[in-house]
Enzyme design. Structure first.
Site, PDB file in Angstrom:
ATOM      1  N   TYR A  29       0.842  -1.194   0.000  1.00 20.69           N
ATOM      2  CA  TYR A  29       0.000   0.000   0.000  1.00 20.69           C
ATOM      3  C   TYR A  29       0.878   1.245   0.000  1.00 20.69           C
ATOM      4  CZ  TYR A  29      -4.225  -2.712   0.584  1.00 20.69           C
ATOM      5  OH  TYR A  29      -5.266  -3.573   0.370  1.00 20.69           O
ATOM      6  N   ASP A  43      -0.016 -12.864   0.103  1.00 23.03           N
ATOM      7  CA  ASP A  43      -1.242 -13.657   0.131  1.00 23.03           C
ATOM      8  C   ASP A  43      -1.020 -15.134  -0.108  1.00 23.03           C
ATOM      9  OD1 ASP A  43      -2.781 -11.490   0.745  1.00 23.03           O
ATOM     10  OD2 ASP A  43      -3.328 -11.033  -1.309  1.00 23.03           O
ATOM     11  N   GLY A  45       2.322 -16.752   0.719  1.00 23.09           N
ATOM     12  CA  GLY A  45       3.213 -17.235   1.765  1.00 23.09           C
ATOM     13  C   GLY A  45       2.724 -17.015   3.175  1.00 23.09           C
ATOM     14  N   GLY A  50      -4.463 -21.422  -1.648  1.00 22.79           N
ATOM     15  CA  GLY A  50      -5.236 -22.658  -1.779  1.00 22.79           C
ATOM     16  C   GLY A  50      -6.347 -22.804  -0.755  1.00 22.79           C
ATOM     17  N   GLY A 119      -9.761 -12.667   2.835  1.00 22.42           N
ATOM     18  CA  GLY A 119     -10.256 -11.482   3.530  1.00 22.42           C
ATOM     19  C   GLY A 119     -11.225 -10.720   2.657  1.00 22.42           C
ATOM     20  N   TYR A 121     -10.487  -9.354  -0.335  1.00 22.37           N
ATOM     21  CA  TYR A 121     -10.224  -9.484  -1.764  1.00 22.37           C
ATOM     22  C   TYR A 121     -10.613 -10.867  -2.272  1.00 22.37           C
ATOM     23  CZ  TYR A 121      -7.671  -5.117  -2.492  1.00 22.37           C
ATOM     24  OH  TYR A 121      -7.336  -3.805  -2.641  1.00 22.37           O
ATOM     25  N   ASP A 122     -10.970 -10.915  -3.567  1.00 27.07           N
ATOM     26  CA  ASP A 122     -11.216 -12.174  -4.271  1.00 27.07           C
ATOM     27  C   ASP A 122     -10.372 -12.166  -5.541  1.00 27.07           C
ATOM     28  OD1 ASP A 122     -14.047 -13.445  -3.048  1.00 27.07           O
ATOM     29  OD2 ASP A 122     -13.840 -11.281  -2.834  1.00 27.07           O
ATOM     30  N   TYR A 123      -9.745 -13.323  -5.824  1.00 25.82           N
ATOM     31  CA  TYR A 123      -8.898 -13.444  -6.993  1.00 25.82           C
ATOM     32  C   TYR A 123      -9.313 -14.679  -7.781  1.00 25.82           C
ATOM     33  CZ  TYR A 123      -5.834 -10.240  -4.416  1.00 25.82           C
ATOM     34  OH  TYR A 123      -5.330  -9.177  -3.719  1.00 25.82           O
ATOM     35  N   HIS A 172      -2.641   1.349  -4.155  1.00 24.03           N
ATOM     36  CA  HIS A 172      -1.862   0.170  -3.807  1.00 24.03           C
ATOM     37  C   HIS A 172      -1.495  -0.594  -5.079  1.00 24.03           C
ATOM     38  CE1 HIS A 172      -6.101  -1.016  -3.953  1.00 24.03           C
ATOM     39  NE2 HIS A 172      -5.682  -2.224  -4.298  1.00 24.03           N
ATOM     40  N   HIS A 174      -0.637  -4.768  -6.685  1.00 28.51           N
ATOM     41  CA  HIS A 174      -0.699  -6.223  -6.549  1.00 28.51           C
ATOM     42  C   HIS A 174       0.390  -6.818  -7.429  1.00 28.51           C
ATOM     43  CE1 HIS A 174      -4.924  -6.181  -4.871  1.00 28.51           C
ATOM     44  NE2 HIS A 174      -4.932  -5.033  -5.537  1.00 28.51           N
ATOM     45  N   HIS A 334      -3.240  -0.172  -8.645  1.00 29.71           N
ATOM     46  CA  HIS A 334      -4.672   0.118  -8.503  1.00 29.71           C
ATOM     47  C   HIS A 334      -4.841   1.499  -7.903  1.00 29.71           C
ATOM     48  CE1 HIS A 334      -8.905  -1.230  -6.978  1.00 29.71           C
ATOM     49  NE2 HIS A 334      -8.945  -0.219  -7.832  1.00 29.71           N
TER      50      HIS A 334
END
Length: 360
Positions: A29, A43, A45, A50, A119, A121-123, A172, A174, A334
């Site tokens: 960020y 996200d 490590g 998974g 959390g 976010y969705d990927y 931020h 990614h 972003h």
């Protein structure tokens, strides 16, 4: 992760890639304030992509006729845990395959798709296999941005963008690092070739000034193969099996073609850059080692920096005539907008692996 990717040419299965995976992901960020400077989630490590796999809803997350597969993973205590409907497998229309005059053909694609929720976010992660041998990857970013509240009368600054009354979202980035263990017509001998296109100097051989040529060079060691992107030269990278074959008696290869990307904005030497050392280059190539799986090292949440790709490549192993691994970092900057709130429309980014000399 994908395993054992090959192309069936009708007589045999030709190997392309032994293993492909999302190796690591970092989300820095841009707000340097006390409540934000440390927000640099790894996200993969630290959290685990998974275990966050979502149960896909047919007809919404994927086509209604998709084949849905469960996935079994290990819990933190080592017990098996089944994630229902974690993977979707389906075919789809691929648009125009080719056209010349009145002759044309429609394309089909085979898609492997999954979504992880971490959390807010969705990927989504999509691998698509094309009839021309191309392997394409898309990451779909969506979910809810990380916001902060401000007084309704407060003026916003350059660190965040207003998205709703009294709510701003911080700028931020990614970064997704992919480990691509390509085995082009076998694990060895493979080597990496960098390809660029340069303008020719104006002179007797280029009197009108319009000439340009493609130049190739073998990156023979790990330090030479630590490379930035270069839009000016259209730089790309090809894993080749140098043993000549095929009708044109040339090396067979698969080429990494980057899509949209972004450079890291955090300063060199900052905590996030030390812990995510893979951000020092967009592309790395290493000699194959089964234990070298994660670009930031095995334990990024306990790392002071220097683990993973920087440590492995420091030995500067040879990359010719052996089994090698290509690592690619895809970046997204972003800058939030009101249209991203409250749930962000999908933002797509990705890359392609295309055959070069692999087919006649």
């Amino acid at each position: 992760m994908l395993y054992g990717v090959g192309f069936d040419d009708g007589t045999k299965l030709r190997s392309v890639m032994y293993r492909a995976s999302l190796s690591e992901m970092a989300v820095p960020y841009g707000d340097p304030g006390a409540g934000w400077y440390f927000r640099n989630s790894f996200d993969v490590g630290e959290i685990g992509m998974g275990p966050g796999a979502a149960a896909l809803e047919p007809g919404i997350d994927c086509p209604a006729n998709a084949t849905l597969l469960d996935a079994t993973i290990a819990t933190e205590r080592g017990a098996p845990r089944t994630l229902p409907r974690a993977i979707a497998l389906y075919e789809r229309d691929g648009g125009l395959a080719w056209k010349h005059g009145r002759d044309s053909r429609r394309a089909r694609e085979l898609v492997v798709f999954t979504v992880s929720r971490l959390g807010n976010y969705d990927y989504g992660f999509e691998w698509s296999f094309h009839e021309d041998g191309t392997i394409a990857h898309r990451v779909l970013l969506t979910g809810v941005m990380t916001p902060k509240a401000i007084a309704p009368t407060a003026r916003t600054d350059s660190l965040a963008a207003p998205v709703a009354p009294g709510v701003v979202a911080v700028h931020h980035q990614h970064f997704f690092n992919y480990r691509l263990d390509l085995d082009v017509d076998g694990a060895a001998p493979n080597q990496i070739v960098e390809v660029e296109t340069h303008p020719l100097l104006v002179g007797l051989a280029n009197t009108h000034g319009g000439g340009f040529s493609m130049q190739e060079r073998v990156l023979a060691t790990e330090q030479l193969a630590k490379r930035p992107l270069d839009m000016h030269t259209g730089r790309r990278w090809r894993i080749v099996n140098p043993t000549p074959r095929g009708a044109l008696n040339q090396a067979s290869g698969y080429e990494l073609v980057p899509g949209l990307n972004a450079d890291p904005l955090a300063a060199e030497g900052s905590p996030i850059r030390r812990r995510a050392g893979f951000l020092d280059a967009a592309v790395w190539t290493t000699a194959y080692a089964d234990s070298e799986r994660y670009a930031a090292g095995d334990y990024p949440n306990q790392s002071a920096g220097g683990d993973g790709l920087p440590r492995w490549s420091a030995s500067n192993r040879a990359l010719t005539g052996t089994d090698i691994v290509l690592w690619y970092t895809l970046g997204v900057t972003h800058n939030p907008r009101p249209e991203d709130w409250p749930v962000m429309p999908v933002h797509e980014a990705g890359f392609r692996l295309v055959p070069v000399g692999f087919f006649d």
